[in-house]
Design a protein around this motif. Structure first.
Motif, PDB file in Angstrom:
ATOM      1  N   GLU A  69      30.217  51.695  39.843  1.00  8.55           N
ATOM      2  CA  GLU A  69      31.221  51.065  39.007  1.00  8.55           C
ATOM      3  C   GLU A  69      31.338  49.569  39.305  1.00  8.55           C
ATOM      4  OE1 GLU A  69      34.985  53.691  37.731  1.00  8.55           O
ATOM      5  OE2 GLU A  69      35.253  52.601  39.621  1.00  8.55           O
ATOM      6  N   VAL A  70      31.425  48.774  38.247  1.00  6.63           N
ATOM      7  CA  VAL A  70      31.695  47.341  38.375  1.00  6.63           C
ATOM      8  C   VAL A  70      33.209  47.135  38.218  1.00  6.63           C
ATOM      9  CG1 VAL A  70      31.247  45.048  37.428  1.00  6.63           C
ATOM     10  CG2 VAL A  70      29.441  46.792  37.396  1.00  6.63           C
ATOM     11  N   GLY A  71      33.786  46.267  39.023  1.00  5.51           N
ATOM     12  CA  GLY A  71      35.216  45.989  38.901  1.00  5.51           C
ATOM     13  C   GLY A  71      36.050  46.545  40.028  1.00  5.51           C
ATOM     14  N   GLY A  72      35.401  47.097  41.059  1.00  8.45           N
ATOM     15  CA  GLY A  72      36.133  47.626  42.198  1.00  8.45           C
ATOM     16  C   GLY A  72      36.681  46.540  43.109  1.00  8.45           C
ATOM     17  N   ARG A  73      36.171  45.321  42.962  1.00 10.03           N
ATOM     18  CA  ARG A  73      36.666  44.174  43.724  1.00 10.03           C
ATOM     19  C   ARG A  73      37.087  43.078  42.752  1.00 10.03           C
ATOM     20  NH1 ARG A  73      38.376  45.941  47.979  1.00 10.03           N
ATOM     21  NH2 ARG A  73      38.438  43.832  48.844  1.00 10.03           N
ATOM     22  N   PHE A  74      38.100  42.325  43.115  1.00 10.61           N
ATOM     23  CA  PHE A  74      38.551  41.234  42.261  1.00 10.61           C
ATOM     24  C   PHE A  74      37.412  40.251  41.978  1.00 10.61           C
ATOM     25  CE2 PHE A  74      43.057  41.705  44.240  1.00 10.61           C
ATOM     26  CZ  PHE A  74      43.307  42.808  43.446  1.00 10.61           C
ATOM     27  N   GLU A  75      36.526  40.095  42.967  1.00  8.04           N
ATOM     28  CA  GLU A  75      35.409  39.164  42.798  1.00  8.04           C
ATOM     29  C   GLU A  75      34.510  39.555  41.628  1.00  8.04           C
ATOM     30  OE1 GLU A  75      36.871  38.563  46.931  1.00  8.04           O
ATOM     31  OE2 GLU A  75      36.468  40.314  45.666  1.00  8.04           O
ATOM     32  N   ASP A  76      34.358  40.853  41.367  1.00  7.83           N
ATOM     33  CA  ASP A  76      33.537  41.308  40.236  1.00  7.83           C
ATOM     34  C   ASP A  76      34.074  40.742  38.928  1.00  7.83           C
ATOM     35  OD1 ASP A  76      32.420  42.834  42.239  1.00  7.83           O
ATOM     36  OD2 ASP A  76      32.919  44.771  41.343  1.00  7.83           O
ATOM     37  N   LEU A  77      35.390  40.875  38.745  1.00  6.49           N
ATOM     38  CA  LEU A  77      36.006  40.433  37.495  1.00  6.49           C
ATOM     39  C   LEU A  77      35.979  38.906  37.376  1.00  6.49           C
ATOM     40  CD1 LEU A  77      39.062  42.867  37.343  1.00  6.49           C
ATOM     41  CD2 LEU A  77      36.688  43.238  36.650  1.00  6.49           C
ATOM     42  N   ALA A  78      36.168  38.231  38.501  1.00 10.78           N
ATOM     43  CA  ALA A  78      36.113  36.766  38.475  1.00 10.78           C
ATOM     44  C   ALA A  78      34.726  36.285  38.071  1.00 10.78           C
ATOM     45  CB  ALA A  78      36.476  36.208  39.849  1.00 10.78           C
ATOM     46  N   ARG A  79      33.705  36.942  38.565  1.00 10.91           N
ATOM     47  CA  ARG A  79      32.332  36.521  38.243  1.00 10.91           C
ATOM     48  C   ARG A  79      31.969  36.827  36.794  1.00 10.91           C
ATOM     49  NH1 ARG A  79      29.833  39.419  43.241  1.00 10.91           N
ATOM     50  NH2 ARG A  79      27.787  38.963  42.353  1.00 10.91           N
ATOM     51  N   ILE A  80      32.529  37.903  36.242  1.00 11.70           N
ATOM     52  CA  ILE A  80      32.327  38.168  34.812  1.00 11.70           C
ATOM     53  C   ILE A  80      32.947  37.037  34.001  1.00 11.70           C
ATOM     54  CG2 ILE A  80      32.904  39.682  32.870  1.00 11.70           C
ATOM     55  CD1 ILE A  80      32.888  42.023  34.934  1.00 11.70           C
TER      56      ILE A  80
END
Length: 278
Positions: free
Chosen positions: A150-161
């Motif tokens: 799953e993508v989005g388990g860390r805040f950093e994932d969403l920031a990079r999107i």
């Protein structure tokens, strides 16, 4: 005033959803734009939309949080899954313009072994294909529990999107309390610290809605199992701290707890009683 509601079935149209929300004591709600397991969307009935907008204005509804179907995977490896995600999201956003100024929430998806970087790039690429400068609907990336690929388990994932999206002003975040707890963020003992981390990584100005759910699992389990409010490992006290937090209290809160209509009405009433009006 607390803006709170639950998921409501969209099978009978917008007017019926508005009336059902009022019956539950809600002044916002979430709904699936089509069958949550996929398929085609119903044709838009503009007269039905007009009647709903009258209800929403009369009762001071907060922003709605439309939800994309679970079968979307914007970072899939299979071209046909990517194509469905692109077409469905594009159609949904076009129809939501009949209800201007609301939110469209979706799960970022699973990279299915391609790697996190590829997953993030594919999600951003899809958003770059469907977002327009004219749209009034804001798309919300949902925080996830981080199970599997799953993508989005860390805040950093969403920031990079968001960083890779050209029209990033059209992209916000929906924080799910069960998901972040299961993902390892301690909102029970350190809510201020979690929000500070969100602000550092993403920016609290981009947080637009909250999915308010208890969890069946301990923190960091990465399992995503919702529980009724006050019956899980997060607990009523911590969730009341969320709705009353000065940085969150003005946001719309949506219940996704395992409930029937009576259960949702009970939870909405219980949380309203514990909300501290300014």
């Amino acid at each position: 005033m607390l803006m709170i509601g639950s998921h409501i079935s969209s099978s009978k149209g917008y007017e019926a959803m508005g009336k059902q929300a009022l019956k539950l004591g809600a002044n916002t709600f979430a709904f699936f734009t089509r069958n949550p397991r996929g398929g085609s969307a119903k044709a838009l009935d503009l007269e039905d939309v007009k009647r709903f907008l009258e209800i929403a204005e009369e009762h001071s509804f907060g922003p709605l949080v439309a939800h994309a179907p679970y079968t979307l995977n914007p970072c899939a490896a299979k071209p046909e899954v990517l194509d469905f995600s692109r077409r469905a999201m594009g159609e949904d956003l076009e129809k939501l313009e009949a209800l201007p100024g609301n939110y469209y929430n979706f799960h970022p998806g699973s990279h299915v072994g391609q790697g996190l970087e590829v997953g993030i790039s594919r999600i951003a690429e899809l958003l770059n294909q469907i977002l327009t400068s004219e749209q009034s609907t804001m798309v919300l990336l949902e925080t996830m529990a981080g199970k599997g690929s799953e993508v989005g388990g860390r805040f950093e994932d969403l920031a990079r999107i968001r960083e890779q999206v050209e029209r990033r002003e059209k992209v916000g975040v929906c924080l799910d309390t069960c998901h972040v707890w299961d993902g390892g963020y301690d909102i029970v003992h350190d809510l201020d610290g979690v929000l500070a981390e969100f602000d550092r990584v993403i920016g609290l100005e981009h947080l637009k809605a909250i999915h308010l759910n208890d969890s069946q699992n301990p923190m960091g389990s990465h399992k995503d199992r919702h529980a009724k409010i006050g019956e899980g490992t997060i607990g009523l006290s911590a969730l009341c701290a969320v709705i009353n937090h000065p940085l969150l209290r003005k946001l719309p809160f949506v219940l996704e707890t395992p409930n029937d209509e009576e259960g949702y009405a009970r939870e909405i009433h219980m949380l309203r009683e514990r909300y501290r009006d300014e």
